[in-house]
Design an enzyme around this catalytic site. Structure first.
Site, PDB file in Angstrom:
ATOM      1  N   GLU A 376     -15.724  15.410  86.212  1.00 40.25           N
ATOM      2  CA  GLU A 376     -16.556  15.846  87.339  1.00 40.25           C
ATOM      3  C   GLU A 376     -16.558  17.371  87.430  1.00 40.25           C
ATOM      4  OE1 GLU A 376     -15.907  14.896  91.703  1.00 40.25           O
ATOM      5  OE2 GLU A 376     -17.543  13.520  91.273  1.00 40.25           O
ATOM      6  N   HIS A 407      -1.924  -1.736  72.037  1.00 33.38           N
ATOM      7  CA  HIS A 407      -2.354  -3.112  71.772  1.00 33.38           C
ATOM      8  C   HIS A 407      -3.819  -3.308  72.113  1.00 33.38           C
ATOM      9  CE1 HIS A 407       1.839  -4.149  71.131  1.00 33.38           C
ATOM     10  NE2 HIS A 407       2.095  -3.385  72.183  1.00 33.38           N
ATOM     11  N   LYS A 531     -26.966   8.810  94.482  1.00 34.45           N
ATOM     12  CA  LYS A 531     -26.773   8.393  95.879  1.00 34.45           C
ATOM     13  C   LYS A 531     -28.119   8.253  96.587  1.00 34.45           C
ATOM     14  CE  LYS A 531     -22.462  10.977  96.477  1.00 34.45           C
ATOM     15  NZ  LYS A 531     -21.840  12.107  97.130  1.00 34.45           N
TER      16      LYS A 531
HETATM   17  O1  LIG Z   1     -14.145  12.929 100.314  1.00 30.42           O
HETATM   18  P1  LIG Z   1     -15.570  12.552 100.340  1.00 30.42           P
HETATM   19  O2  LIG Z   1     -16.442  13.577 101.001  1.00 30.42           O
HETATM   20  O3  LIG Z   1     -15.755  11.186 100.946  1.00 30.42           O
HETATM   21  O4  LIG Z   1     -16.077  12.459  98.862  1.00 30.42           O
HETATM   22  C1  LIG Z   1     -15.590  11.515  97.967  1.00 30.42           C
HETATM   23  C2  LIG Z   1     -16.098  11.762  96.563  1.00 30.42           C
HETATM   24  O5  LIG Z   1     -17.475  11.480  96.502  1.00 30.42           O
HETATM   25  C3  LIG Z   1     -18.415  12.381  95.969  1.00 30.42           C
HETATM   26  O6  LIG Z   1     -19.556  11.702  95.611  1.00 30.42           O
HETATM   27  C4  LIG Z   1     -17.935  13.258  94.841  1.00 30.42           C
HETATM   28  O7  LIG Z   1     -18.454  12.847  93.597  1.00 30.42           O
HETATM   29  C5  LIG Z   1     -16.443  13.366  94.731  1.00 30.42           C
HETATM   30  O8  LIG Z   1     -16.141  14.652  94.250  1.00 30.42           O
HETATM   31  C6  LIG Z   1     -15.755  13.140  96.039  1.00 30.42           C
HETATM   32  O9  LIG Z   1     -14.363  13.275  95.872  1.00 30.42           O
END
Ligand SMILES: O=P(O)(O)OC[C@H]1O[C@H](O)[C@H](O)[C@@H](O)[C@@H]1O
Length: 567
Positions: A376, A407, A531
């Site tokens: 990431e 294995h 998303k």
């Molecule tokens: O801690 P949050 O704001 O819930 O984010 C949780 C996670 O989701 C995101 O989509 C990112 O890809 C991550 O880098 C992050 O750690």
């Protein structure tokens, strides 16, 4: 850092390395060893309870010299100082990346944009400590008055993987004199991990930690809403609970949310909106990246498992690595050397697969943690100035406990067609504290067995068939070509401090590589589109969007789901 005109592949040292690699590509690793009895001393360094052996990399003195020149030309020394002093190294989000500030000792000073942040960091640790102490003393009671027994961390990505990995690695360090609090993790949006807990736990003594830097992550919020409904549904009908007295008073939803949720986030407003009471909110800052956040309040599950004293040891170990990273010359600097080995493999030897192989069951989640940290951070193809890169960046990185992977996928490491670089990780000492002498003897023998396998595998990967003192031809299917590079990291012992150093070693290695590749390791724009499209897709699945806008495959999948729902 390289300027807009000087991309890394135009730097003089990069050019030199390209030519140097042509010559070295034909040299087998076994010959590099054969020619040089001092190779272990030359390519091994020890710092902060860690020994890093880079002698099995496919490189020689000259390679390292050119790589160190590349690090200088790319501006690594200045970039290290910029990172640690709180400059806005996260250029796309215009902010510092100050995870290292979370592990500064209380008497340190770090002024960032006119403000000393060390006091605030230690205040947040003190606030976390108070919550931990209440839970460890059995003084935190649920809405019906029972002391909390189960704590479930609801978080994903950086709000899950670090705490999950560390709590598993350091479970032996659980203090003995505390009220037993068991820590669990639920991350997946499909609810299956949470559903398992809800079917087994008593809501009266279960507390949820909502861990989310943004407090907008749907995965975590959907788990949180399910948990809240479960608690309210079960506890407001308190009389239905097996142990409840027939005279029990009704319990308000407000009291339930107050007593059964802690929030950890950089957004207090959003925590309050969700209903987390201000006393039960732990904060951190926008300048801590999610995947770099285990060192502060996101580490609450860690502190609950190992206690605050050990948590502070974890921080001290990481700080020792930070000081080394800041002060050591490049040719003695562990994160720099590990980073350069990676650059050499990816950009000059064309090795673009990297496997993480711990030989200690406690490090079961270490590879999953590094997958986020590395991929990431550095899975990028645009420079800090927004130009497309024309060289490779982060390799595909995956892993598994080494003994189990032997294995499973070691077949490919030894005889497949893909070159892979491996990181072997193991503790030198283990099981000294086991009281029963017989059990200790057996377990110590198992530790030796694991080390023997660890050392044997890197040797076979290096030497191939030559690892055997056997004359005569072997059939092709039994041949091992060897020449696969690896690094080995030995921990004196797996302790909170050495684990802290190990994690910080990898964090800084990722940074060094990002500087050389001229990319920003602290953002993650590549996760946003998925998303957004998931929200559209959900509307269509729920019958609120136009299916015909979709491609044939997506339409087919949605129709298959609708058909299954009708059955
Ligand atoms: O801690 P949050 O704001 O819930 O984010 C949780 C996670 O989701 C995101 O989509 C990112 O890809 C991550 O880098 C992050 O750690």
């Amino acid at each position: 850092m390289a300027s807009a005109t000087a991309t890394p592949d135009t730097l003089p040292a990069w050019q030199t390395l390209t030519q140097h690699a042509q010559a070295l590509k034909h040299v087998h690793l076994k010959n590099l060893f054969g020619d040089d009895p001092g190779r272990w001393q030359q390519f091994t360094r020890q710092v902060a309870g860690l020994t890093l052996d880079l002698s099995k990399q496919r490189w020689d003195d000259d390679t390292l010299e050119h790589l160190l020149a590349l690090a200088e030309e790319a501006g690594v020394p200045g970039a290290i100082q910029a990172l640690l002093s709180g400059k806005r190294v996260n250029v796309s989000e215009n902010r510092p990346a100050l995870h290292t500030a979370l592990r500064l000792p209380a008497d340190a000073h770090l002024e960032v944009e006119g403000e000393d942040i060390v006091g605030a960091v230690h205040d947040s640790l003190a606030q976390m400590e108070q919550l931990v102490q209440r839970l460890h003393a059995g003084q935190w009671r649920g809405a019906t008055g029972k002391p909390i027994r189960h704590v479930v961390n609801l978080g994903v990505g950086g709000s899950d993987l670090g705490p999950l990995m560390v709590t598993h690695a350091l479970a032996d360090y659980r203090p003995s004199d505390i009220h037993p609090v068991e820590v669990h993790f639920a991350s997946t949006m499909d609810g299956s991990q949470l559903a398992d807990y809800l079917s087994r736990f008593n809501p009266e003594n279960t507390l949820f930690v909502l861990s989310s830097k943004s407090f907008t992550t749907i995965d975590t919020l959907s788990n949180a809403n399910t948990a809240r409904d479960w608690l309210i549904g079960r506890l407001t009908q308190h009389a239905d609970l097996p142990e409840a007295s027939p005279h029990a008073k009704p319990i308000s939803a407000e009291l339930i949310v107050r007593q059964h949720f802690i929030g950890v986030s950089a957004s207090p407003e959003k925590m309050s909106e969700w209903g987390i009471t201000p006393d039960h909110q732990l904060m951190f800052w926008e300048w801590v990246g999610g995947r770099y956040s285990l060192w502060g309040t996101i580490g609450l599950p860690i502190a609950l498992v190992i206690g605050m004293e050990n948590f502070r040891e974890l921080l001290a170990g990481a700080h020792a690595m930070d000081s080394h990273f800041r002060d050591a010359p490049l040719d003695d600097n562990l994160p720099v050397l590990l980073g350069l080995a990676g650059i050499w493999n990816v950009n000059f030897l064309d090795i673009r697969a990297h496997s993480i192989l711990p030989y200690d069951g406690r490090l079961e989640y270490f590879a999953a943690y590094l997958e986020q940290l590395e991929m990431e951070s550095n899975g990028k193809s645009v420079t800090r100035q927004g130009q497309a890169v024309n060289y490779s960046t982060c390799p595909v990185l995956w892993g598994q406990l080494g003994p189990n992977a032997q294995h499973a996928f070691y077949q490919l490491l030894h005889q497949g067609t893909q070159p892979v670089v491996c990181d072997f990780i193991a503790p030198l000492k283990r099981y000294d504290e086991v009281e029963n002498p017989d059990t200790r003897r057996h377990l110590k023998a198992q530790h030796r067995l694991a080390l023997a396998n660890c050392f044997a595998q890197s040797r076979v990967l290096m030497l191939g068939d030559d690892a055997l003192d056997e004359d005569g031809p072997r059939p092709e299917h039994k041949r091992y070509r060897g020449n696969q590079p690896s690094s080995t990291v030995l921990l004196d012992k797996l302790t909170p401090a050495t684990l802290g150093s190990l994690i910080a070693l990898y964090e800084h290695k990722v940074f060094v590589q990002a500087v050389i590749w001229d990319i920003n390791p602290f953002d993650q724009w590549g996760v946003e589109l998925g998303k957004q499209i998931a929200t559209d897709t959900q509307a269509i699945i729920d019958g609120e969007g136009d299916l015909n806008r979709m491609d044939a495959s997506s339409r087919g999948l949605i129709e298959a789901f609708w058909a299954a729902e009708q059955e």
